[in-house]
Design a protein around this motif. Structure first.
Motif, PDB file in Angstrom:
ATOM      1  N   GLY A 144      80.694 -22.641  13.359  1.00 46.39           N
ATOM      2  CA  GLY A 144      80.807 -22.665  14.814  1.00 46.39           C
ATOM      3  C   GLY A 144      79.759 -23.528  15.492  1.00 46.39           C
ATOM      4  N   PHE A 145      79.920 -23.633  16.793  1.00 53.04           N
ATOM      5  CA  PHE A 145      79.086 -24.538  17.593  1.00 53.04           C
ATOM      6  C   PHE A 145      77.600 -24.189  17.516  1.00 53.04           C
ATOM      7  CE2 PHE A 145      77.524 -25.959  21.863  1.00 53.04           C
ATOM      8  CZ  PHE A 145      77.700 -27.319  21.641  1.00 53.04           C
ATOM      9  N   HIS A 146      77.290 -22.876  17.425  1.00 49.29           N
ATOM     10  CA  HIS A 146      75.888 -22.447  17.461  1.00 49.29           C
ATOM     11  C   HIS A 146      75.303 -22.192  16.069  1.00 49.29           C
ATOM     12  CE1 HIS A 146      76.121 -22.136  21.802  1.00 49.29           C
ATOM     13  NE2 HIS A 146      77.260 -21.498  21.649  1.00 49.29           N
ATOM     14  N   ARG A 150      75.041 -27.579  11.359  1.00 54.71           N
ATOM     15  CA  ARG A 150      74.894 -28.883  12.006  1.00 54.71           C
ATOM     16  C   ARG A 150      73.418 -29.253  12.150  1.00 54.71           C
ATOM     17  NH1 ARG A 150      77.495 -27.822  16.301  1.00 54.71           N
ATOM     18  NH2 ARG A 150      75.765 -27.753  17.766  1.00 54.71           N
ATOM     19  N   ARG A 151      72.586 -28.242  12.360  1.00 52.74           N
ATOM     20  CA  ARG A 151      71.147 -28.486  12.543  1.00 52.74           C
ATOM     21  C   ARG A 151      70.478 -28.935  11.248  1.00 52.74           C
ATOM     22  NH1 ARG A 151      69.618 -23.216  14.450  1.00 52.74           N
ATOM     23  NH2 ARG A 151      71.661 -22.706  15.252  1.00 52.74           N
ATOM     24  N   ALA A 152      71.143 -28.742  10.118  1.00 47.23           N
ATOM     25  CA  ALA A 152      70.579 -29.183   8.837  1.00 47.23           C
ATOM     26  C   ALA A 152      70.767 -30.693   8.638  1.00 47.23           C
ATOM     27  CB  ALA A 152      71.232 -28.407   7.691  1.00 47.23           C
ATOM     28  N   ILE A 153      71.472 -31.331   9.557  1.00 45.79           N
ATOM     29  CA  ILE A 153      71.681 -32.780   9.449  1.00 45.79           C
ATOM     30  C   ILE A 153      70.612 -33.479  10.296  1.00 45.79           C
ATOM     31  CG2 ILE A 153      73.293 -34.675   9.934  1.00 45.79           C
ATOM     32  CD1 ILE A 153      75.558 -32.694   9.299  1.00 45.79           C
ATOM     33  N   PRO A 154      69.845 -34.410   9.689  1.00 46.25           N
ATOM     34  CA  PRO A 154      68.742 -35.026  10.430  1.00 46.25           C
ATOM     35  C   PRO A 154      69.216 -35.689  11.727  1.00 46.25           C
ATOM     36  CG  PRO A 154      68.715 -35.683   8.106  1.00 46.25           C
ATOM     37  CD  PRO A 154      69.973 -34.921   8.319  1.00 46.25           C
ATOM     38  N   VAL A 256      81.916 -33.838  20.209  1.00 49.72           N
ATOM     39  CA  VAL A 256      82.208 -34.290  18.839  1.00 49.72           C
ATOM     40  C   VAL A 256      80.910 -34.714  18.174  1.00 49.72           C
ATOM     41  CG1 VAL A 256      83.462 -35.913  17.355  1.00 49.72           C
ATOM     42  CG2 VAL A 256      84.526 -35.110  19.462  1.00 49.72           C
ATOM     43  N   PHE A 257      80.662 -34.160  17.012  1.00 53.01           N
ATOM     44  CA  PHE A 257      79.525 -34.544  16.173  1.00 53.01           C
ATOM     45  C   PHE A 257      80.138 -35.288  14.990  1.00 53.01           C
ATOM     46  CE2 PHE A 257      76.269 -33.838  12.943  1.00 53.01           C
ATOM     47  CZ  PHE A 257      75.085 -33.952  13.655  1.00 53.01           C
ATOM     48  N   GLU A 258      80.032 -36.605  15.043  1.00 53.16           N
ATOM     49  CA  GLU A 258      80.805 -37.406  14.074  1.00 53.16           C
ATOM     50  C   GLU A 258      80.254 -37.348  12.657  1.00 53.16           C
ATOM     51  OE1 GLU A 258      83.368 -40.758  16.234  1.00 53.16           O
ATOM     52  OE2 GLU A 258      81.352 -41.412  15.677  1.00 53.16           O
ATOM     53  N   ASP A 270      84.519 -25.795  14.744  1.00 51.15           N
ATOM     54  CA  ASP A 270      83.617 -25.849  15.904  1.00 51.15           C
ATOM     55  C   ASP A 270      82.190 -26.277  15.551  1.00 51.15           C
ATOM     56  OD1 ASP A 270      85.765 -24.901  17.306  1.00 51.15           O
ATOM     57  OD2 ASP A 270      84.723 -23.191  18.199  1.00 51.15           O
ATOM     58  N   ALA A 271      81.811 -26.217  14.290  1.00 48.00           N
ATOM     59  CA  ALA A 271      80.486 -26.721  13.898  1.00 48.00           C
ATOM     60  C   ALA A 271      80.372 -28.201  14.228  1.00 48.00           C
ATOM     61  CB  ALA A 271      80.247 -26.489  12.407  1.00 48.00           C
ATOM     62  N   ALA A 272      81.508 -28.894  14.235  1.00 52.53           N
ATOM     63  CA  ALA A 272      81.486 -30.342  14.451  1.00 52.53           C
ATOM     64  C   ALA A 272      82.137 -30.774  15.759  1.00 52.53           C
ATOM     65  CB  ALA A 272      82.190 -31.055  13.291  1.00 52.53           C
TER      66      ALA A 272
END
Ligand code: DHB
Length: 374
Positions: A144-146, A150-154, A256-258, A270-272
């Motif tokens: 999910g979004f929160h 996703r935060r593990a990606i620099p 969008v987090f590509e 939703d993570a992305a």
């Protein structure tokens, strides 16, 4: 869903869920499934309740003032959508997990992915106060979004796009018959409203509310008054009032987090990416992500090929951006924007008038609504 797709091919996996099972199974989300999504449930053989309780919808309506523009999705595309709550689908997937040897660890807290760009990633988490570590070949961030994935990606690798809308949706679920046999998305001088349903005896409604409005501002009677004013003139049966089973306010955003892959970490759902709810694409996009990702992982384990894993991000993004476009277009078309000038309002009306009179325009909306092909 990804766990089931992998287990069906004998691939070991474990699902780490931050929340308790009760919470996951009672949280109300959207309720319109594309055939892409129902086909996956069918392929998994987790379709019995969906088939009995799901409502097949051959059309839906866009209301422009007091005119209903029916989009006949069956005639225009040969396909349909199924009204079946995301919550119900999640319950079915959870219920089917033990028999398929799919482990789900609920209430897994403080989860952190590690060494995702190395050959042996791991996740640490706590369960019942005890710190635990799981090592794996791959991590799928379906959190999910929160969530933490996703935060593990620099940050230096992140390509992200963000758009906020100056309003939210207030939703209500109630055990009352729906006001109409098909969904109605309505734009009017008082903003957007949506009449949806879960069954012939359970309704789901939403209205547009200004940013900053709170649930306390909306006693049930005020919301029902508003829904009656909006849908009594448009609907076949009129709005029936009843006690709320749930009411909540959700913000609207496009995001969008590509960078959906980093080493052995893959983001899905939703993570992305986030879509505004108009058009109900959120769950369906998550389902298409995991269809691509499971194909890629299955190829990797069966044939030792990693081209599917390399192609995952591009394949997924191609469908994501089109769903972002559709959700944004439908949101812009159907809502009142606080800073909208008279010309922009006139453009919305002209757009709806064009849609009402053009089979080509209706076909474009219908093919996006039922879901673009994988
Ligand atoms: C529902 C939600 C949506 O966002 C939508 O576009 C249609 C239906 C629902 O919750 O029923």
């Amino acid at each position: 869903m990804l766990g089931h797709l992998l287990r069906a091919e004998g691939i070991d996996c474990v699902i780490l869920e931050r929340q308790a099972r009760d919470y996951v199974e009672s949280r109300i989300r959207a309720g319109v499934l594309e055939t892409v999504t129902t086909d996956i449930m069918r392929r998994l053989g987790i379709d019995a309740r969906m088939d009995t309780e799901g409502l097949v919808e051959d059309g839906f309506n866009l209301a422009d003032g007091d005119r209903l523009v029916r989009i006949d999705i069956k005639a225009l595309t040969g396909r349909h959508v199924t009204v079946y709550g995301q919550t119900e689908l999640t319950r079915d997937l959870i219920a089917a997990a033990p028999a398929r040897d799919l482990e789900i660890i609920f209430e897994a807290g403080d989860l952190v992915p590690h060494e995702v760009d190395g050959s042996q990633p791991s996740v640490t988490f706590t369960k019942d106060g005890v710190a635990q570590t799981i090592r794996a070949d791959f991590i799928a961030g379906c959190d999910g979004f929160h969530g933490p994935s996703r935060r593990a990606i620099p940050a230096a690798l992140a390509r992200e796009y963000h758009h906020e809308y100056p309003f939210g949706w207030l939703g209500i679920l109630a055990d009352v018959p729906p006001c109409h046999d098909e969904l109605i998305y309505a734009n009017g001088p008082r903003g957007f409203a949506l009449a949806s349903m879960r069954s012939p005896t359970r309704s789901r409604y939403y209205i547009q509310v200004a940013q900053g409005e709170r649930l306390e501002d909306w006693p049930e009677s005020r919301l029902w008054d508003e829904l009656e004013a909006r849908f009594n003139p448009l609907s076949r049966h009129g709005v029936t009032r009843g006690p709320a089973l749930e009411m909540s306010i959700a913000p609207l955003r496009s995001y969008v987090f590509e960078t959906m892959r980093h080493g052995r970490l893959f983001l899905a759902g939703d993570a992305a990416h986030i879509v505004p709810p108009t058009g109900a694409k959120g769950l369906n996009l998550a389902a298409s992500d995991v269809a691509y990702l499971s194909d890629a992982l299955i190829d990797f384990y069966r044939q030792g090929k990693d081209d599917g894993l390399l192609a995952y991000q591009d394949r997924a993004l191609s469908r994501i951006w089109k769903a972002e476009r559709f959700s944004w277009t439908l949101t812009r078309l159907m809502h009142s924007f606080p800073d909208q000038n008279r010309f922009e309002r006139r453009m919305q009306i002209a757009d709806l008038d064009y849609i009402a009179s053009s089979e080509a325009a209706q076909t474009s909306i219908a093919e996006n609504y039922v879901g673009l092909p994988l």
